[in-house]
Design a protein around this motif. Structure first.
Motif, short mmCIF file in Angstrom:
data_model
loop_
_atom_site.label_atom_id
_atom_site.label_comp_id
_atom_site.label_asym_id
_atom_site.label_seq_id
_atom_site.Cartn_x
_atom_site.Cartn_y
_atom_site.Cartn_z
N TRP A 1 20.19 -30.42 -1.07
CA TRP A 1 20.09 -29.21 -0.23
C TRP A 1 21.33 -28.61 -0.11
O TRP A 1 21.52 -27.50 -0.01
N ASP A 2 22.28 -29.14 -0.54
CA ASP A 2 23.78 -28.54 -0.89
C ASP A 2 23.90 -28.08 -2.34
O ASP A 2 25.06 -27.50 -2.58
N VAL A 3 23.09 -28.45 -3.10
CA VAL A 3 23.23 -28.08 -4.53
C VAL A 3 22.40 -26.43 -4.72
O VAL A 3 21.68 -26.38 -3.99
N ASP A 4 23.04 -25.63 -5.30
CA ASP A 4 22.65 -24.13 -5.65
C ASP A 4 21.65 -24.15 -6.66
O ASP A 4 21.88 -23.56 -7.96
#
Lengths: 247, 464
Positions: free
Chosen positions: B375-378
């Motif tokens: 969820w921290d990856v764009d």
């Protein structure tokens, strides 16, 4: 219909994919045609008083100490919002700060907001961290099982003024002893689950959205969404934790 | 007498390591990069110290991303300079992996058949091995969020490094990434520092990414001001309160030209000298690896031209963008380990406009058991791409859900847990002559390697 989401300290409390909770709330509201306004609050900002749903994530110890100080300044606003029916979701470090206080590993005492009747102590870096997959049974009606991942040193004890959010089936939960996970009271919810918690637990997400919308929009009932992928991810996470669930 | 006993124990440990490595190979148990080391350490705990004592120079590379590639670049430079060099390949970067690599490169008396050594060392293991390895040069690449279930917090790793500097030899040089504020802050405690970094602001991007984790001055607790961000939290920064800012790098990339997935052209400045290097390593993250290795070579006193020749000869390793051809399809495999690295790989992949992608996400110990980091990856970056995405691995469903909430259409996503089947389905989605990009986590990459070996596309790992 409209909804005001307030994300507290997105730049400090964003350790474990916490923005996933925001994205989930926003998207699930939008898919039902609800107009969503997201307000981000940073250290130097004032806290908006008109939020329907406030979200706090987790952070490292150093960030958490910075946030604890800032939160004290917002305590009045947040308490008033909760008294007016606003919903609060706090995860991990944020959850600890919603309680009466947090005693850090080195003995430093961080003040809490007292919105939840819980206290947290870190037993020191020699004690084992509570890390791993979690499956738990939620105490909220209609939510069923919760899945997620926990990673915390602090041990949280619940007082008589709160209910546990869930009963642990796999994992440690609040303290590794009493089988409880998270806490809730009225419209305030705290949990150690990330993963993040809401994408794979869509029923919990909808429960929070419903409560938040009812603050200003009467007896709202959310229309169901196609949650096949959400449910598949929920079951897969439970299976990785060693439990075969049926939903 | 004591010496004779140690010599005997050392010989025994080395012999055992070799026997175990031979057996694992014969029995096809895998690459044999760790178990021989475990056995040798069990027989003789001081084995690493004894085996590496005669090696000079010893270079240690640590950090979250770029260890493997940086270490390969430095090892190649030492070879070009005529020094036989031992190193731990294949990411076996905990103590047992280090022992195995040296034991297998030694004779039965425990004398290494090499002069120099380059080790990549796990960032959390670094404090324990520094006093044993006594490196002449220590390279610190960066500190990003990675495997929080194992390391707990990035800050804890940084604290370990701070303490470890006290155990460095008086002549050791620490080459560190000046663009990473946490690494640069840690390096303030190093006995002798040699900063490296990127100068070319045109290679930067606008806002900080979601995954950027250190943006607050260690001393003041105030957010750094950035004039440019290169990747994650690496860039040009200054603290508005105490005024501490990015140290001026001694070895730096003055201009950077990225050529998609085929490589990069960098104008490198090293003291007064400036020269252009054409590397086959793609992406801005590899520019950091190039500059890091150049700094290490300068600290070792190697001529700039030796480094340049080495840098131009190193090709991407397996899982780091190596080019493979399989049934008329170009296969590009890019390892993804953490948000910072994943974001860079996505940037690279999107620039190539592929029609088919395979994302393989596992949650074994070596991958990190917590998949929250997805969820921290764009993934929002994929929007607009005309591609089909096949997701696989033990956490395929998590990946699919993440894509859904990033706005990626469900009808262009296929979930297939089994990696071999997923690979075939992703290939079927790739037009003839086109490229299939595979983005696996660490253990998914090893699995992919086994599948491709079975199909005769690649050689087994230990022949690397």
């Amino acid at each position: 219909m409209d909804l005001v989401l307030v994300h507290l300290f997105p730049d400090l409390l964003n350790l474990y994919g916490d923005r996933g909770n925001l994205v989930t709330l926003r998207e699930r509201a939008r898919r039902r045609g609800i107009h969503v306004v997201v307000k981000e609050v940073r250290l130097e900002d004032d806290l908006p008083a008109d939020g329907d749903l406030y979200v706090l994530g987790g952070g490292e110890d150093r960030q958490q100490a910075l946030v604890a100080r800032a939160l004290q300044q917002h305590a009045g606003t947040l308490r008033a919002a909760v008294a007016g029916g606003a919903v609060v979701l706090a995860v991990c470090g944020g959850y600890q700060l919603l309680g009466h206080g947090y005693r850090a590993a080195e003995g430093q005492q961080l003040p809490g907001l007292g919105l939840l009747d819980v206290t947290t102590e870190h037993p020191g870096h020699r004690a084992r961290r509570l890390v791993g997959n979690v499956v738990a049974r939620c105490t909220l009606p209609g939510v069923g099982s919760l899945v997620g991942f926990e990673n915390h040193g602090g041990r949280t004890r619940l007082g008589p003024g709160v209910q546990p959010l869930a009963r642990v089936r796999v994992g440690f939960g609040n303290n590794g002893h009493d089988g409880t996970e998270g806490a809730w009271c009225g419209t305030v919810f705290g949990t150690y689950l990330h993963g993040p918690v809401l994408p794979k637990n869509p029923r919990l997400a909808d429960h929070l959205l419903t409560l938040a919308l009812r603050r200003r929009h009467g007896d709202v009932r959310l229309q169901p969404l196609d949650d096949r992928w959400e449910e598949a991810a929920h079951l897969a996470a439970a299976a990785r934790a060693g439990l075969r669930l049926r939903r | 007498m004591i010496h004779a006993v140690s010599a005997l124990r050392l010989a025994g440990a080395v012999a055992a390591a070799k026997a175990v490595a031979g057996a694992t190979r014969v029995l096809r148990l895998g690459g044999g990069t760790v178990l021989p080391g475990r056995v040798a350490r069990w027989l003789f705990p001081r084995v690493l110290e004894e085996l590496t004592g005669a090696l000079d120079p010893v270079v240690v590379v640590s950090g979250t991303n770029g260890k493997t590639t940086t270490a390969r670049l430095v090892a190649r430079a030492l070879e070009v300079a005529g020094l036989k060099t031992v190193s731990n390949r294949a990411g076996a970067n905990l103590q047992a992996g280090l022992v195995a690599s040296v034991a297998l490169a030694s004779d039965l008396c425990g004398r290494p058949r090499a002069q120099a050594a380059v080790f990549e060392v796990d960032e959390a293991t670094l404090p324990a091995v520094l006093p044993v390895l006594r490196p002449r040069v220590l390279v610190l690449t960066n500190l990003f969020r990675d495997q929080l279930d194992r390391y707990a917090e990035v800050e804890r790793v940084a604290e370990g490094w701070r303490r470890a500097f006290a155990r460095l030899g008086p002549t050791a040089v620490v080459c560190y990434n000046a663009d990473d504020p946490q690494v640069a802050d840690v390096a303030r405690l190093a006995p002798a520092g040699l900063p490296f970094g990127i100068e070319d602001v045109s290679a930067g991007q606008g806002a900080l990414e979601e995954a950027a984790d250190v943006r607050f001055c260690y001393r003041c607790g105030v957010a750094y001001r950035y004039s440019v961000v290169f990747l994650s939290h690496a860039g040009h920064y200054a603290c508005p309160v105490c005024g501490w800012s990015r140290p001026a790098p001694c070895v730096r990339a003055e201009t950077v030209r990225l050529v998609g997935t085929s490589g990069a052209e960098v104008l490198l400045r090293w003291d007064g000298e400036g020269f252009v290097v054409r590397s086959g390593l793609p992406g801005l993250y590899n520019v950091y690896n190039l500059v890091a290795s150049a700094a290490a070579c300068r600290a070792l006193g190697l001529p700039a031209d030796v480094w340049r020749r080495a840098a131009e000869s190193v090709r991407p390793a397996f899982g780091r963008g190596e080019r493979l051809t399989w049934n008329g399809v170009a296969l590009r495999i890019l390892l993804v380990k953490n948000p910072a690295g994943f974001n860079e790989v996505l940037r690279l992949v999107v620039s190539e406009q592929p029609r088919s992608l395979l994302l393989a996400i596992n949650d074994r110990t070596a991958d990190g058991r917590d998949v929250s980091w997805l969820w921290d990856v764009d993934f929002e970056r994929l929007q607009g791409l005309e591609a089909h995405v096949t997701v696989s691995g033990l956490r395929a469903e998590d990946m699919a859900l993440r894509l859904k909430y990033a706005g990626w259409p469900e009808d262009r996503t296929t979930v297939e847990r089994d990696l071999a089947r997923a690979l075939r389905r992703a290939r079927d989605r790739t037009p003839a002559g086109g490229a299939l990009f595979c983005l696996p986590t660490y253990t998914a990459m090893l699995e992919l390697r086994r599948v491709l070996f079975r199909w005769g596309v690649v050689a087994p790992f230990w022949e690397d």
